[in-house]
Motif scaffolding. Structure first.
Motif, PDB file in Angstrom:
ATOM      1  N   ILE A 183      -6.148  14.776   3.902  1.00 18.01           N
ATOM      2  CA  ILE A 183      -5.896  13.375   4.209  1.00 18.01           C
ATOM      3  C   ILE A 183      -7.127  12.862   4.771  1.00 18.01           C
ATOM      4  CG2 ILE A 183      -4.904  11.777   6.067  1.00 18.01           C
ATOM      5  CD1 ILE A 183      -2.465  13.615   5.841  1.00 18.01           C
ATOM      6  N   THR A 184      -7.750  11.858   4.035  1.00 17.95           N
ATOM      7  CA  THR A 184      -9.087  11.064   4.512  1.00 17.95           C
ATOM      8  C   THR A 184      -8.847   9.583   4.434  1.00 17.95           C
ATOM      9  OG1 THR A 184      -9.573  10.740   2.060  1.00 17.95           O
ATOM     10  CG2 THR A 184     -10.336  13.020   2.987  1.00 17.95           C
ATOM     11  N   GLN A 185      -9.752   8.736   4.935  1.00 16.50           N
ATOM     12  CA  GLN A 185      -9.646   7.236   4.774  1.00 16.50           C
ATOM     13  C   GLN A 185      -9.209   6.719   3.333  1.00 16.50           C
ATOM     14  OE1 GLN A 185      -9.399   5.286   7.215  1.00 16.50           O
ATOM     15  NE2 GLN A 185      -9.864   7.100   8.629  1.00 16.50           N
ATOM     16  N   SER A 186      -9.330   7.596   2.316  1.00 16.70           N
ATOM     17  CA  SER A 186      -8.998   7.244   0.887  1.00 16.70           C
ATOM     18  C   SER A 186      -7.617   7.613   0.852  1.00 16.70           C
ATOM     19  CB  SER A 186     -10.055   8.068  -0.140  1.00 16.70           C
ATOM     20  OG  SER A 186     -11.376   7.693   0.197  1.00 16.70           O
ATOM     21  N   SER A 187      -6.913   8.042   1.505  1.00 11.01           N
ATOM     22  CA  SER A 187      -5.432   8.391   1.562  1.00 11.01           C
ATOM     23  C   SER A 187      -4.585   7.237   1.209  1.00 11.01           C
ATOM     24  CB  SER A 187      -4.927   9.173   2.525  1.00 11.01           C
ATOM     25  OG  SER A 187      -5.814  10.784   2.385  1.00 11.01           O
ATOM     26  N   ARG A 188      -4.943   6.237   2.009  1.00 11.33           N
ATOM     27  CA  ARG A 188      -4.260   4.932   1.840  1.00 11.33           C
ATOM     28  C   ARG A 188      -4.931   4.139   0.682  1.00 11.33           C
ATOM     29  NH1 ARG A 188      -4.523  -0.627   3.846  1.00 11.33           N
ATOM     30  NH2 ARG A 188      -2.473  -1.377   4.282  1.00 11.33           N
ATOM     31  N   THR A 231      -1.256  15.692   0.083  1.00 10.60           N
ATOM     32  CA  THR A 231      -0.594  16.974  -0.306  1.00 10.60           C
ATOM     33  C   THR A 231       0.647  17.383  -0.230  1.00 10.60           C
ATOM     34  OG1 THR A 231      -1.264  18.188   1.605  1.00 10.60           O
ATOM     35  CG2 THR A 231      -2.944  18.385  -0.210  1.00 10.60           C
ATOM     36  N   LEU A 232       1.331  18.016  -1.037  1.00 12.99           N
ATOM     37  CA  LEU A 232       2.755  18.097  -1.121  1.00 12.99           C
ATOM     38  C   LEU A 232       3.086  19.260  -0.257  1.00 12.99           C
ATOM     39  CD1 LEU A 232       5.575  17.599  -2.591  1.00 12.99           C
ATOM     40  CD2 LEU A 232       4.955  19.345  -4.229  1.00 12.99           C
ATOM     41  N   HIS A 233       2.246  20.297  -0.100  1.00 17.51           N
ATOM     42  CA  HIS A 233       2.642  21.462   0.729  1.00 17.51           C
ATOM     43  C   HIS A 233       1.582  22.106   1.354  1.00 17.51           C
ATOM     44  CE1 HIS A 233       1.248  23.963  -2.831  1.00 17.51           C
ATOM     45  NE2 HIS A 233       2.012  23.542  -3.439  1.00 17.51           N
ATOM     46  N   GLU A 234       1.004  21.226   2.335  1.00 18.34           N
ATOM     47  CA  GLU A 234      -0.087  21.645   3.175  1.00 18.34           C
ATOM     48  C   GLU A 234       0.312  20.977   4.666  1.00 18.34           C
ATOM     49  OE1 GLU A 234      -2.221  23.823   2.436  1.00 18.34           O
ATOM     50  OE2 GLU A 234      -2.167  23.589   0.274  1.00 18.34           O
ATOM     51  N   GLY A 235      -0.520  21.433   5.616  1.00 18.16           N
ATOM     52  CA  GLY A 235      -0.364  20.914   6.976  1.00 18.16           C
ATOM     53  C   GLY A 235      -1.620  20.652   7.731  1.00 18.16           C
ATOM     54  N   THR A 236      -1.622  20.408   9.104  1.00 14.34           N
ATOM     55  CA  THR A 236      -2.961  20.038   9.726  1.00 14.34           C
ATOM     56  C   THR A 236      -3.755  18.941   9.055  1.00 14.34           C
ATOM     57  OG1 THR A 236      -2.827  22.315  10.061  1.00 14.34           O
ATOM     58  CG2 THR A 236      -4.811  21.190  11.133  1.00 14.34           C
ATOM     59  N   SER A 237      -3.107  17.865   8.500  1.00 12.59           N
ATOM     60  CA  SER A 237      -3.882  16.589   7.902  1.00 12.59           C
ATOM     61  C   SER A 237      -4.699  17.120   6.690  1.00 12.59           C
ATOM     62  CB  SER A 237      -4.594  16.040   8.976  1.00 12.59           C
ATOM     63  OG  SER A 237      -3.520  15.376  10.009  1.00 12.59           O
ATOM     64  N   LYS A 238      -4.494  18.416   6.190  1.00  9.42           N
ATOM     65  CA  LYS A 238      -5.245  18.859   4.979  1.00  9.42           C
ATOM     66  C   LYS A 238      -5.231  17.754   3.678  1.00  9.42           C
ATOM     67  CE  LYS A 238      -5.023  23.334   3.684  1.00  9.42           C
ATOM     68  NZ  LYS A 238      -4.520  24.786   3.841  1.00  9.42           N
ATOM     69  N   LEU A 276      -1.918   1.274  15.851  1.00  7.83           N
ATOM     70  CA  LEU A 276      -2.488   2.040  15.002  1.00  7.83           C
ATOM     71  C   LEU A 276      -2.802   0.909  13.900  1.00  7.83           C
ATOM     72  CD1 LEU A 276      -1.882   5.584  14.772  1.00  7.83           C
ATOM     73  CD2 LEU A 276      -3.474   4.514  16.248  1.00  7.83           C
ATOM     74  N   GLY A 277      -1.797   0.315  13.669  1.00  5.65           N
ATOM     75  CA  GLY A 277      -1.771  -0.721  12.345  1.00  5.65           C
ATOM     76  C   GLY A 277      -2.060  -0.162  11.167  1.00  5.65           C
ATOM     77  N   ASN A 278      -3.199  -0.102  10.434  1.00  2.00           N
ATOM     78  CA  ASN A 278      -3.379   0.387   9.221  1.00  2.00           C
ATOM     79  C   ASN A 278      -4.278   1.799   9.551  1.00  2.00           C
ATOM     80  OD1 ASN A 278      -2.273  -1.221   7.484  1.00  2.00           O
ATOM     81  ND2 ASN A 278      -3.968  -2.773   7.622  1.00  2.00           N
ATOM     82  N   GLU A 279      -4.394   2.326  10.613  1.00  2.00           N
ATOM     83  CA  GLU A 279      -5.012   3.368  10.876  1.00  2.00           C
ATOM     84  C   GLU A 279      -4.140   4.710  10.850  1.00  2.00           C
ATOM     85  OE1 GLU A 279      -8.355   3.956  11.415  1.00  2.00           O
ATOM     86  OE2 GLU A 279      -8.606   2.096  10.714  1.00  2.00           O
ATOM     87  N   PHE A 280      -4.412   5.796  10.664  1.00  8.25           N
ATOM     88  CA  PHE A 280      -3.918   7.063  10.519  1.00  8.25           C
ATOM     89  C   PHE A 280      -4.580   8.230  10.878  1.00  8.25           C
ATOM     90  CE2 PHE A 280      -5.413   5.691   6.464  1.00  8.25           C
ATOM     91  CZ  PHE A 280      -5.850   6.639   5.694  1.00  8.25           C
ATOM     92  N   TYR A 281      -4.115   9.349  10.955  1.00 13.29           N
ATOM     93  CA  TYR A 281      -4.619  10.623  11.390  1.00 13.29           C
ATOM     94  C   TYR A 281      -5.060  11.522  10.267  1.00 13.29           C
ATOM     95  CZ  TYR A 281      -4.534  14.833  14.425  1.00 13.29           C
ATOM     96  OH  TYR A 281      -4.753  15.804  15.318  1.00 13.29           O
ATOM     97  N   PRO A 333       0.870  -1.269  -0.064  1.00 12.29           N
ATOM     98  CA  PRO A 333       0.198   0.111  -0.040  1.00 12.29           C
ATOM     99  C   PRO A 333       0.789   1.260   0.101  1.00 12.29           C
ATOM    100  CG  PRO A 333       0.136  -0.923   2.187  1.00 12.29           C
ATOM    101  CD  PRO A 333       0.855  -1.905   1.450  1.00 12.29           C
ATOM    102  N   LEU A 334       0.302   2.431  -0.675  1.00 12.17           N
ATOM    103  CA  LEU A 334       0.746   3.514  -0.426  1.00 12.17           C
ATOM    104  C   LEU A 334      -0.150   4.621   0.298  1.00 12.17           C
ATOM    105  CD1 LEU A 334       2.071   3.705  -4.300  1.00 12.17           C
ATOM    106  CD2 LEU A 334       3.445   3.101  -2.415  1.00 12.17           C
ATOM    107  N   PHE A 335       0.700   5.863   0.515  1.00 10.95           N
ATOM    108  CA  PHE A 335      -0.186   6.764   1.155  1.00 10.95           C
ATOM    109  C   PHE A 335      -0.213   8.119   0.480  1.00 10.95           C
ATOM    110  CE2 PHE A 335      -1.134   9.758   4.722  1.00 10.95           C
ATOM    111  CZ  PHE A 335      -2.078   9.275   5.218  1.00 10.95           C
ATOM    112  N   VAL A 336      -1.165   8.666   0.126  1.00  9.10           N
ATOM    113  CA  VAL A 336      -1.176   9.797  -0.890  1.00  9.10           C
ATOM    114  C   VAL A 336      -1.437  10.941  -0.002  1.00  9.10           C
ATOM    115  CG1 VAL A 336      -1.985  10.796  -2.896  1.00  9.10           C
ATOM    116  CG2 VAL A 336      -1.879   8.420  -2.653  1.00  9.10           C
TER     117      VAL A 336
END
Length: 338
Positions: free
Chosen positions: A162-167, A153-160, A226-231, A148-151
């Motif tokens: 990032i959703t469950q679809s990011s993995r 933003t290139l230049h953002e913060g505060t988890s902007k 967390l395993g496969n979970e993420f912020y 698996p990969l994680f997708v």
């Protein structure tokens, strides 16, 4: 002796939303509460505070000869572009106004996650394998890592962004998520190998030397493994992530994370304060996710959680950050951190 301290910042309430902005466009901007807490903290040490605002307000005050300060405490995130965090420090440098925190170069390098990773790699720091992708790229050609990969933003913060679809677990999902980032956030996507395991963050204060604070561990739904979970950004909004400090980990791992945090801080020339985020895999190997030279300074946020462990108050932490800048600028002698 108290100083005249200006505070530069950008408020969520000042954000002018466009029709095509994503829902989390203003996530990194501060609320009025944070600014008031920062002001109160600095006043508690006898300083006089001048609230400035962001880059435009700063320019206006400078050009009108209406900025009489000894130093500026900068937490301005900026509103647009990968150089947005660098705007206020660049202006302050131009007019030779002393300020707290990282300079324009460091803030530009660290906001662009690929540039930051290049610095980490150059200094031998462990970080997840990656590639940068746009919707026009041949993802089959770029992906030499595997799933698996994680997708993100290139230049953002505060988890902007990032959703469950990011993995993502296949090329169809990868293509869809890269297109989502490029279309909605108007920037390339950073694609990393997904590190299954646990997540931590380490605050840093100071310069000579920088001192790592106690390690904080993230827990989601009560789980620290967390395993496969993420912020995600949804966790930010719902405040559904628990921060545990000190982290319930063995001393060897805690020391390793603190040492790596200081190395990452030095690798990008951070100053005065910052925060380094980690993912640790199931084998116990830590990876530097990113470094934030402008961590949120709200009393409710993760950066100041170490206060209780260090026997300090929020006000003392904020004034320690200011003191470190004053010492660096040869305005005040150093006061040891407890």
């Amino acid at each position: 002796m108290g100083k005249i301290v200006g505070i530069t910042y950008d408020l969520k309430s000042d954000w002018q939303r466009s029709d095509d902005d994503p829902v989390d466009a203003a996530a990194e901007l501060d609320g009025n509460k944070t600014i008031e807490c920062l002001k109160t903290a600095l006043e508690s040490a006898g300083h006089k505070i001048i609230l400035i605002g962001g880059a435009c307000q700063l320019i206006s005050r400078i050009t009108n000869d209406d900025l009489k300060v000894d130093i500026v405490f900068n937490i301005s995130e900026g509103f647009k572009g990968r150089n947005r965090e660098s705007q206020v420090p660049a202006i302050l440098d131009l007019y030779n106004i002393p300020f707290v925190g990282a300079d324009a170069l460091t803030l530009g390098v660290t906001l662009d996650k690929v540039m930051a990773k290049k610095c980490f790699i150059a200094d031998g720091l462990p970080t997840a394998r990656y590639f940068k992708a746009t919707s026009e790229d041949d993802l089959f050609e770029l992906n030499t890592i595997g799933f698996p990969l994680f997708v993100k933003t290139l230049h953002e913060g505060t988890s902007k962004g990032i959703t469950q679809s990011s993995r993502v677990e296949n090329f169809k999902q990868l293509k869809a998520q890269v297109e989502h980032i490029c279309r909605n956030y108007k920037q390339p996507a950073l694609v990393e190998e997904f590190i299954k395991g646990t997540e931590f963050t380490v605050g840093i204060i100071g310069n000579n030397p920088p001192i790592a604070m106690p390690v904080v561990q993230y827990a989601i739904a009560g789980k620290t493994t967390l395993g496969n979970e993420f912020y995600t950004y949804r966790h930010v909004v719902q405040k559904s992530v628990e921060y545990i400090c000190p982290a319930p980990i063995d001393e060897k791992l805690a020391t390793s994370l603190q040492d790596l945090a200081v190395r990452a801080y030095k690798a990008v020339d951070c100053r005065d304060f910052g925060r380094v985020d980690f993912r640790v895999d199931d084998a116990g190997k830590p990876y530097v996710l990113e470094i934030n030279p402008l961590p949120n300074l709200s009393p409710d946020d993760v950066f100041v959680l170490f206060a209780r462990v260090k026997g300090m108050t929020y006000n003392q932490i904020i004034n320690k950050i200011l003191d470190e800048a004053l010492v660096r600028l040869d305005i005040r002698e150093a006061v040891p951190l407890k």
